[in-house]
Design an enzyme around this catalytic site. Structure first.
Site, mmCIF file in Angstrom:
data_model
loop_
_atom_site.group_PDB
_atom_site.id
_atom_site.type_symbol
_atom_site.label_atom_id
_atom_site.label_comp_id
_atom_site.label_asym_id
_atom_site.label_seq_id
_atom_site.Cartn_x
_atom_site.Cartn_y
_atom_site.Cartn_z
ATOM 1 N N LYS A 126 0.772 -1.095 -0.022
ATOM 2 C CA LYS A 126 -0.049 -0.093 -0.045
ATOM 3 C C LYS A 126 0.830 1.152 -0.114
ATOM 4 O O LYS A 126 1.749 1.419 0.729
ATOM 5 C CB LYS A 126 -0.928 0.178 1.209
ATOM 6 N N SER A 150 -4.805 3.770 -17.100
ATOM 7 C CA SER A 150 -3.659 2.896 -15.974
ATOM 8 C C SER A 150 -3.469 4.184 -14.915
ATOM 9 O O SER A 150 -3.990 5.190 -14.965
ATOM 10 C CB SER A 150 -2.440 2.617 -16.655
ATOM 11 N N TYR A 178 -4.371 -0.762 -13.557
ATOM 12 C CA TYR A 178 -3.215 -1.245 -13.695
ATOM 13 C C TYR A 178 -2.004 -0.106 -13.590
ATOM 14 O O TYR A 178 -2.073 0.941 -14.030
ATOM 15 C CB TYR A 178 -2.988 -2.401 -15.120
#
Length: 127
Positions: free
Chosen positions: A9, A25, A58
């Protein structure tokens, strides 16, 4: 049984750019990716602390040391430059692996430099 667990994270990253006309993205400084074990093309969840929006996309690696956090394509509609976001990656693992798993959490400053590394979720508020 397999469980989906948080693997890494980036906490309180600052959005440096939102590029609507780029193919979708999120571009992330490669130094930050290395710090939390995230990879190019990996699926991530993004939570916008400013407006509550959540999305998945992504990763595209960005220039090392640049601090870049750029939401591209349609995701750019859900953020503004300067917004604080949380970027989370997940990993599937067995129950046995999950019991000892320690995610990598990087708390970032306003310039997207690592302020603190945590081995797990803190039990307190980080501002």
């Amino acid at each position: 049984m397999y469980r989906t667990m948080m693997a890494g994270k980036l906490h309180r990253a600052t959005v440096t750019e939102a590029n609507l006309n780029y193919v979708g993205s999120i571009t992330i400084d490669e130094d930050l990716l290395d710090a939390v074990g995230m990879l190019a093309n990996e699926k991530v969840q993004i939570v916008n602390n400013n407006n509550g929006a959540r999305l998945e996309t992504y990763i595209i690696p960005g220039k090392r040391g640049s601090g870049v956090i750029c939401l591209n394509g349609a995701a750019a509609r859900l953020v503004q430059e300067g917004d604080k976001v949380i970027i989370i990656s997940y990993q599937m693992m067995s129950d046995q692996e999950a019991k000892s798993h320690q995610p990598k959490v990087a708390v970032l400053d306003d310039q997207n430099k690592i302020e603190q590394m945590l081995g797990q979720e803190p039990a307190h508020t980080i501002l």
